[in-house]
Design a protein around this motif. Structure first.
Motif, mmCIF file in Angstrom:
data_model
loop_
_atom_site.group_PDB
_atom_site.id
_atom_site.type_symbol
_atom_site.label_atom_id
_atom_site.label_comp_id
_atom_site.label_asym_id
_atom_site.label_seq_id
_atom_site.Cartn_x
_atom_site.Cartn_y
_atom_site.Cartn_z
ATOM 1 N N GLY A 74 -6.890 1.530 8.546
ATOM 2 C CA GLY A 74 -5.879 0.963 7.652
ATOM 3 C C GLY A 74 -6.203 -0.447 7.198
ATOM 4 N N ASP A 86 2.689 -2.021 1.673
ATOM 5 C CA ASP A 86 2.440 -2.035 3.118
ATOM 6 C C ASP A 86 2.652 -0.691 3.796
ATOM 7 N N ASN A 87 3.508 0.166 3.230
ATOM 8 C CA ASN A 87 3.873 1.418 3.895
ATOM 9 C C ASN A 87 3.006 2.601 3.498
ATOM 10 N N LEU A 92 -1.966 2.365 6.958
ATOM 11 C CA LEU A 92 -1.380 2.446 8.298
ATOM 12 C C LEU A 92 -2.426 2.854 9.331
ATOM 13 N N ARG A 96 2.011 5.120 13.758
ATOM 14 C CA ARG A 96 2.729 5.115 12.476
ATOM 15 C C ARG A 96 1.972 5.930 11.431
ATOM 16 N N HIS A 97 0.659 5.810 11.427
ATOM 17 C CA HIS A 97 -0.154 6.597 10.506
ATOM 18 C C HIS A 97 -0.008 8.086 10.807
ATOM 19 N N GLN A 100 3.503 9.381 9.723
ATOM 20 C CA GLN A 100 3.637 9.455 8.267
ATOM 21 C C GLN A 100 2.821 10.614 7.707
ATOM 22 N N GLU A 252 9.364 2.965 1.644
ATOM 23 C CA GLU A 252 8.330 3.902 2.090
ATOM 24 C C GLU A 252 8.057 4.952 1.024
#
Length: 458
Positions: A74, A86-87, A92, A96-97, A100, A252
């Motif tokens: 990321g 950023d999202n 990421l 979190r990656h 998502q 997001e």
């Protein structure tokens, strides 16, 4: 750096000159270094670390299967933050990656994806119906097709003022960012200065703000509407839930929509333009494709078209010989790692070179020749052929992009013979973060007599 670490050989070239070559001669940059130093070489960076290029299958397997705690990806994509936010999935790392990615994956596979087949074919027909008998900027036509597909399949927009506004703003931003001047700005931070909307970088930020406003308005409108049966990807993303039951925020959603827009529209348009170039450059390929398409009869189901082996091989070879992204996402070493016998310290940037991997003589004999048959003769591993990247960073829209590419190509070739006036070979040029055909490449289209498969006046 301690004596325990060792790196591949490194060229002696000033960093500024090296970066200029990387920006303006991206393929020569790779080929010249590879010829001098082999398929692994390292380049010192200003911060005292190194960027190391790899292209052999053994290294690719080690990189793509490495523990996520050892390599980060990321942070290596921060160059795109101004565009995707950023999202974005591509910025990421870690849990979190993974969360998502799990949330975004379902709409791009299986029945969900196949539901867009007829839409893709119809859009390709609508755009090509507007072709006249004069010179045609084929790249612009492919961009119109792929942008319309994204706006329909992802945003659920088929008509109206918002669709027209988004199309106009996105096209303007893409063309601007992809110009030679702005391409350089992506790699030279001192050029990213906002001197107002009339300055180059200020213009980028102004256009991005206009697109953001349209996207946020669309998200708010979609949250309040009563139609719960929508199948567009935005609606599916809004109804998806994280493991804790939470939904994606407006920010997001915006960032992922921008990611899908710019990763899935521009790249597919470039690939389609290259495919049409090769079909014209090598007429025997066009003849084989037409025979395969004709064997399906009139108006075949999109699913049957997508399974055609030679059509698939042509698309794969297009992505092999001139991959749109010449490198996969960089990985940054978090904990020291060994790759192909080299001990790489923390802070090292690893670049998996797609272009060099796709041009390895021992894997692809006569790599400079366009030969779709190679994909019919053998299956290549994900460490030998990876135009969409690899490992946990492989493009989430891979299946959708291939599906769209095959359907658009089949739709156009079954209706038109598209050929260049200037038959001289063309070479890829930088277009933002990707490489593509020269912007001014012109073609002409002649409609095909369905019975005889011969071109006739449009």
């Amino acid at each position: 750096m301690t004596s325990n670490y060792n790196l591949p050989p490194s060229p002696e070239m000033p960093i500024f000159l090296r970066r200029m070559k990387f920006v303006f001669q991206p393929l020569e940059y790779l080929e010249d270094f590879a010829q001098a130093y082999g398929d692994r070489f390292s380049l010192p960076t200003k911060d005292g670390n190194n960027t190391v290029y790899f292209s052999d299958p053994q290294a690719m397997e080690q990189i793509f299967t490495a523990d996520a705690n050892t390599l980060e990806a990321g942070k290596g994509n921060r160059i795109l933050k101004f565009l995707v936010g950023d999202n974005s999935l591509i910025l990421l790392d870690g849990d979190r990656h993974q969360q998502q990615r799990k949330l975004l994956a379902p709409p791009f596979h299986g029945d969900r994806m196949r539901a867009y087949g007829m839409t893709i074919c119809e859009i390709a027909q609508q755009v090509s119906n507007k072709w006249g008998t004069g010179k045609l900027n084929i790249r612009e036509s492919m961009q119109e097709i792929t942008l319309s597909v994204i706006l329909s399949a992802v945003f659920g927009l088929d008509e109206g003022n918002r669709l027209d506004e988004l199309r106009l703003r996105i096209s303007s931003l893409l063309d601007f960012v992809s110009s030679p001047m702005l391409s350089a700005s992506l790699f030279f931070g001192f050029l990213q200065k906002d001197w107002g909307s009339w300055s180059p970088w200020g213009r980028v930020l102004h256009l991005r703000k206009q697109i953001d406003d349209l996207i946020y308005d669309l998200i708010e409108e979609r949250r309040t509407e009563s139609n719960q049966n929508r199948e567009d990807i935005l609606s599916l993303m809004m109804s998806a839930r994280y493991e804790d039951g939470g939904a994606m925020s407006n920010e997001e959603l915006r960032d992922e929509l921008m990611t899908l827009l710019f990763a899935g529209h521009e790249t597919t348009a470039s690939a389609l333009t290259w495919a049409l170039y090769w079909v014209d450059y090598l007429p025997e390929i066009r003849n084989k494709l037409l025979k395969e398409l004709n064997d399906l009869g009139e108006n075949p189901e999109p699913g049957l078209v997508a399974k055609l082996p030679y059509l698939t091989a042509v698309c794969q070879e297009t992505l092999r010989i001139y991959p749109i992204a010449i490198s996969a996402f960089p990985r940054i070493v978090v904990n020291p790692i060994e790759i192909s016998g080299y001990q790489l310290p923390k802070g090292t940037w690893i670049i998996p070179s797609i272009y060099m991997a796709h041009h390895r003589e021992e894997v692809y004999p006569q790599p400079k020749q366009f030969k779709p048959e190679r994909f019919l003769e053998r299956q290549f591993s994900p460490y030998e052929f990876f135009p969409f990247g690899g490992g946990n960073r492989r493009c989430i829209g891979l299946a959708f992009a291939m599906y769209e590419m095959k359907l658009v190509l089949a739709t156009i070739l079954s209706r038109y013979e598209v050929s260049r006036i200037d038959k001289r070979p063309v070479k890829p040029v930088r277009r933002g973060l990707t490489v593509a055909t020269p912007a001014g490449m012109k073609m002409v289209a002649k409609s095909i007599n369905k019975v005889a498969n011969t071109p006739v006046a449009v």
